[in-house]
Design a protein around this motif. Structure first.
Motif, PDB file in Angstrom:
ATOM      1  N   ALA A 245      -9.425   1.264  33.385  1.00  0.00           N
ATOM      2  CA  ALA A 245      -9.931  -0.083  33.658  1.00  0.00           C
ATOM      3  C   ALA A 245      -9.511  -0.548  35.050  1.00  0.00           C
ATOM      4  CB  ALA A 245      -9.412  -1.065  32.616  1.00  0.00           C
ATOM      5  N   PHE A 246     -10.196  -1.562  35.556  1.00  0.00           N
ATOM      6  CA  PHE A 246      -9.899  -2.163  36.860  1.00  0.00           C
ATOM      7  C   PHE A 246      -8.576  -2.917  36.826  1.00  0.00           C
ATOM      8  CE2 PHE A 246      -9.933  -6.278  39.051  1.00  0.00           C
ATOM      9  CZ  PHE A 246      -9.947  -5.859  40.366  1.00  0.00           C
ATOM     10  N   THR A 247      -7.837  -2.771  37.886  1.00  0.00           N
ATOM     11  CA  THR A 247      -6.686  -3.623  38.148  1.00  0.00           C
ATOM     12  C   THR A 247      -6.610  -3.834  39.657  1.00  0.00           C
ATOM     13  OG1 THR A 247      -4.323  -3.978  37.769  1.00  0.00           O
ATOM     14  CG2 THR A 247      -4.992  -1.759  38.280  1.00  0.00           C
ATOM     15  N   ALA A 248      -6.095  -4.957  40.077  1.00  0.00           N
ATOM     16  CA  ALA A 248      -5.955  -5.260  41.501  1.00  0.00           C
ATOM     17  C   ALA A 248      -4.528  -4.920  41.929  1.00  0.00           C
ATOM     18  CB  ALA A 248      -6.255  -6.728  41.768  1.00  0.00           C
ATOM     19  N   ASP A 249      -4.417  -4.012  42.870  1.00  0.00           N
ATOM     20  CA  ASP A 249      -3.121  -3.545  43.344  1.00  0.00           C
ATOM     21  C   ASP A 249      -2.731  -4.275  44.619  1.00  0.00           C
ATOM     22  OD1 ASP A 249      -0.892  -1.568  43.620  1.00  0.00           O
ATOM     23  OD2 ASP A 249      -2.023  -1.053  45.434  1.00  0.00           O
ATOM     24  N   HIS A 250      -1.466  -4.628  44.726  1.00  0.00           N
ATOM     25  CA  HIS A 250      -0.941  -5.212  45.968  1.00  0.00           C
ATOM     26  C   HIS A 250      -0.768  -4.089  46.978  1.00  0.00           C
ATOM     27  CE1 HIS A 250       0.389  -8.019  42.832  1.00  0.00           C
ATOM     28  NE2 HIS A 250       0.235  -8.940  43.758  1.00  0.00           N
ATOM     29  N   THR A 251      -1.301  -4.251  48.178  1.00  0.00           N
ATOM     30  CA  THR A 251      -1.143  -3.210  49.188  1.00  0.00           C
ATOM     31  C   THR A 251       0.319  -3.070  49.591  1.00  0.00           C
ATOM     32  OG1 THR A 251      -1.699  -4.783  50.929  1.00  0.00           O
ATOM     33  CG2 THR A 251      -3.480  -3.387  50.099  1.00  0.00           C
ATOM     34  N   GLN A 252       1.062  -4.155  49.555  1.00  0.00           N
ATOM     35  CA  GLN A 252       2.513  -4.086  49.746  1.00  0.00           C
ATOM     36  C   GLN A 252       3.139  -4.612  48.468  1.00  0.00           C
ATOM     37  OE1 GLN A 252       4.257  -6.302  52.964  1.00  0.00           O
ATOM     38  NE2 GLN A 252       6.243  -5.344  52.696  1.00  0.00           N
ATOM     39  N   ALA A 253       3.812  -3.741  47.747  1.00  0.00           N
ATOM     40  CA  ALA A 253       4.402  -4.108  46.462  1.00  0.00           C
ATOM     41  C   ALA A 253       5.377  -5.265  46.622  1.00  0.00           C
ATOM     42  CB  ALA A 253       5.108  -2.915  45.848  1.00  0.00           C
ATOM     43  N   ILE A 254       5.396  -6.140  45.640  1.00  0.00           N
ATOM     44  CA  ILE A 254       6.319  -7.270  45.652  1.00  0.00           C
ATOM     45  C   ILE A 254       7.758  -6.756  45.696  1.00  0.00           C
ATOM     46  CG2 ILE A 254       7.145  -9.230  44.293  1.00  0.00           C
ATOM     47  CD1 ILE A 254       4.235  -9.605  43.393  1.00  0.00           C
ATOM     48  N   ALA A 255       8.012  -5.632  45.022  1.00  0.00           N
ATOM     49  CA  ALA A 255       9.350  -5.038  45.031  1.00  0.00           C
ATOM     50  C   ALA A 255       9.758  -4.577  46.429  1.00  0.00           C
ATOM     51  CB  ALA A 255       9.403  -3.859  44.066  1.00  0.00           C
ATOM     52  N   ASN A 256       8.777  -4.354  47.300  1.00  0.00           N
ATOM     53  CA  ASN A 256       9.065  -3.908  48.668  1.00  0.00           C
ATOM     54  C   ASN A 256       8.874  -5.022  49.693  1.00  0.00           C
ATOM     55  OD1 ASN A 256       9.638  -1.364  47.767  1.00  0.00           O
ATOM     56  ND2 ASN A 256       7.593  -0.579  48.119  1.00  0.00           N
ATOM     57  N   GLY A 257       8.971  -6.259  49.265  1.00  0.00           N
ATOM     58  CA  GLY A 257       8.886  -7.376  50.189  1.00  0.00           C
ATOM     59  C   GLY A 257       7.535  -8.063  50.245  1.00  0.00           C
ATOM     60  N   GLY A 258       6.587  -7.661  49.404  1.00  0.00           N
ATOM     61  CA  GLY A 258       5.287  -8.319  49.360  1.00  0.00           C
ATOM     62  C   GLY A 258       5.399  -9.709  48.742  1.00  0.00           C
ATOM     63  N   HIS A 259       4.355 -10.492  48.869  1.00  0.00           N
ATOM     64  CA  HIS A 259       4.355 -11.854  48.360  1.00  0.00           C
ATOM     65  C   HIS A 259       3.199 -12.047  47.390  1.00  0.00           C
ATOM     66  CE1 HIS A 259       7.275 -13.092  51.373  1.00  0.00           C
ATOM     67  NE2 HIS A 259       6.561 -12.419  52.261  1.00  0.00           N
ATOM     68  N   LEU A 260       3.325 -13.039  46.535  1.00  0.00           N
ATOM     69  CA  LEU A 260       2.228 -13.386  45.640  1.00  0.00           C
ATOM     70  C   LEU A 260       1.132 -14.124  46.391  1.00  0.00           C
ATOM     71  CD1 LEU A 260       4.144 -14.508  42.447  1.00  0.00           C
ATOM     72  CD2 LEU A 260       2.746 -12.472  42.750  1.00  0.00           C
ATOM     73  N   TYR A 261       1.491 -14.831  47.445  1.00  0.00           N
ATOM     74  CA  TYR A 261       0.511 -15.544  48.252  1.00  0.00           C
ATOM     75  C   TYR A 261       0.332 -14.786  49.556  1.00  0.00           C
ATOM     76  CZ  TYR A 261       4.949 -17.227  50.004  1.00  0.00           C
ATOM     77  OH  TYR A 261       6.226 -17.278  50.498  1.00  0.00           O
ATOM     78  N   ASN A 262      -0.782 -14.995  50.226  1.00  0.00           N
ATOM     79  CA  ASN A 262      -1.124 -14.256  51.449  1.00  0.00           C
ATOM     80  C   ASN A 262      -1.042 -12.748  51.223  1.00  0.00           C
ATOM     81  OD1 ASN A 262      -1.554 -16.584  52.894  1.00  0.00           O
ATOM     82  ND2 ASN A 262       0.559 -16.705  53.577  1.00  0.00           N
ATOM     83  N   GLN A 263      -1.506 -12.324  50.079  1.00  0.00           N
ATOM     84  CA  GLN A 263      -1.429 -10.914  49.720  1.00  0.00           C
ATOM     85  C   GLN A 263      -2.753 -10.211  49.963  1.00  0.00           C
ATOM     86  OE1 GLN A 263      -0.758 -10.949  45.483  1.00  0.00           O
ATOM     87  NE2 GLN A 263      -1.869 -12.854  45.373  1.00  0.00           N
ATOM     88  N   GLU A 264      -2.685  -8.926  50.195  1.00  0.00           N
ATOM     89  CA  GLU A 264      -3.876  -8.099  50.292  1.00  0.00           C
ATOM     90  C   GLU A 264      -3.936  -7.261  49.028  1.00  0.00           C
ATOM     91  OE1 GLU A 264      -4.571  -5.981  53.898  1.00  0.00           O
ATOM     92  OE2 GLU A 264      -3.419  -7.435  55.044  1.00  0.00           O
TER      93      GLU A 264
END
Length: 88
Positions: free
Chosen positions: A45-64
């Motif tokens: 099934a479809f899921t949207a992946d964060h290009t930069q994982a939150i665990a690696n410093g990504g954010h919930l906002y301004n995310q790709e």
């Protein structure tokens, strides 16, 4: 690691994920088409992946985000590049 949960990031994630779903793009990890009609708990099934994982410093906002199969997203984990194995 604690993440600030003010709600804004989660709404942005859902909005961007829906935008990706509407585009019907193939999986960014394996390149195969995604069946967007599958139930969310299906491995393909479809899921949207964060290009930069939150665990690696990504954010919930301004995310790709990028479209992925649920199985490919689980395989990818918090890495940023596909694990390309040599042929043969």
């Amino acid at each position: 690691m604690a993440t600030e949960r003010n709600g804004h990031g989660h709404r942005a994630y859902r909005r961007k994920a829906q935008h990706l779903r509407n585009k019907q793009l193939p999986c960014a990890w394996c390149g195969q088409p995604i069946d967007y009609t599958l139930p969310p708990n299906n491995a393909m099934a479809f899921t949207a992946d964060h290009t930069q994982a939150i665990a690696n410093g990504g954010h919930l906002y301004n995310q790709e985000l990028q479209p992925m199969h649920r199985k490919c997203n689980a395989t990818k984990g918090a890495t940023t590049q596909p694990n390309i194995r040599p042929a043969g």
